[in-house]
Write a protein that holds these residues in place. Sequence first.
Motif, mmCIF file in Angstrom:
data_model
loop_
_atom_site.group_PDB
_atom_site.id
_atom_site.type_symbol
_atom_site.label_atom_id
_atom_site.label_comp_id
_atom_site.label_asym_id
_atom_site.label_seq_id
_atom_site.Cartn_x
_atom_site.Cartn_y
_atom_site.Cartn_z
ATOM 1 N N LEU A 146 0.847 -1.183 0.000
ATOM 2 C CA LEU A 146 0.000 0.000 0.000
ATOM 3 C C LEU A 146 0.890 1.242 0.000
ATOM 4 N N ASN A 147 2.002 1.139 0.729
ATOM 5 C CA ASN A 147 3.040 2.171 0.747
ATOM 6 C C ASN A 147 4.322 1.513 1.265
ATOM 7 N N GLY A 148 5.363 2.300 1.498
ATOM 8 C CA GLY A 148 6.642 1.733 1.910
ATOM 9 C C GLY A 148 6.631 1.047 3.260
ATOM 10 N N GLY A 149 5.680 1.379 4.122
ATOM 11 C CA GLY A 149 5.638 0.792 5.462
ATOM 12 C C GLY A 149 4.516 -0.201 5.675
ATOM 13 N N ILE A 150 3.607 -0.304 4.722
ATOM 14 C CA ILE A 150 2.466 -1.219 4.843
ATOM 15 C C ILE A 150 2.431 -2.113 3.613
ATOM 16 N N PHE A 151 2.758 -3.399 3.832
ATOM 17 C CA PHE A 151 2.778 -4.343 2.719
ATOM 18 C C PHE A 151 2.505 -5.755 3.228
ATOM 19 N N TRP A 152 2.068 -6.620 2.316
ATOM 20 C CA TRP A 152 1.733 -8.003 2.614
ATOM 21 C C TRP A 152 2.608 -8.893 1.744
ATOM 22 N N VAL A 153 3.332 -9.827 2.347
ATOM 23 C CA VAL A 153 4.276 -10.689 1.636
ATOM 24 C C VAL A 153 3.641 -12.042 1.341
ATOM 25 N N GLN A 154 3.579 -12.381 0.075
ATOM 26 C CA GLN A 154 3.021 -13.651 -0.403
ATOM 27 C C GLN A 154 1.653 -13.938 0.207
ATOM 28 N N ALA A 155 0.941 -12.897 0.581
ATOM 29 C CA ALA A 155 -0.347 -13.082 1.244
ATOM 30 C C ALA A 155 -1.479 -13.291 0.253
ATOM 31 N N ILE A 156 -1.239 -12.991 -0.986
ATOM 32 C CA ILE A 156 -2.256 -13.189 -2.011
ATOM 33 C C ILE A 156 -1.761 -14.323 -2.899
ATOM 34 N N ASN A 157 -2.485 -15.428 -2.888
ATOM 35 C CA ASN A 157 -2.071 -16.527 -3.749
ATOM 36 C C ASN A 157 -3.288 -17.302 -4.242
#
Length: 163
Positions: A146-157
């Motif tokens: 969403l921005n540099g501090g808010i992200f989801w890793v491999q959470a969408i599959n």
Amino acid sequence: MFCRAFVTIALICAIPSAYSYSAGAPSAACEDMVPQHHVDPQRSTPPYKMLLSSKGDTVHVKIQGNSAGDTIKGFMIQARKDGKPIGKFEVPTEFRKHAQPLTCSGPADALTHKKIFANGPNKIEADWTPPPGFKGDVKFVATVALNGGIFWVQAINEPMSIA
């Protein structure tokens, strides 16, 4: 005086590393898909969904925010077999402003962002082609920021069977 000069030089040296991946994920992120943002990823359910559809020999991949405010500032998408990226991504003309292929273990086997100004798009689309003769199951995996501090890793599959 020496301390002030030292701090100034240290800050100048740190600035490039803070912004160095704003124009796409580095190949070092290919294996774990973790952005080098120096903050922990979100553990919550991501506000994005992945939609897959077959188009002849290709798969159309769309990552889209659940609401208008769920914009995409950065991303990496791969199609994986046994944990390794396979196939080749191609970016449709209308999404080339925000997306570009990335080479991980083969040419264009991942997709990442370009420099995205302002809030970013609400969706990203691309076409994926499997390796010649490939048949079997593949899992499309995405890291989205969403921005540099808010992200989801491999959470969408999303899994898909290629016939």
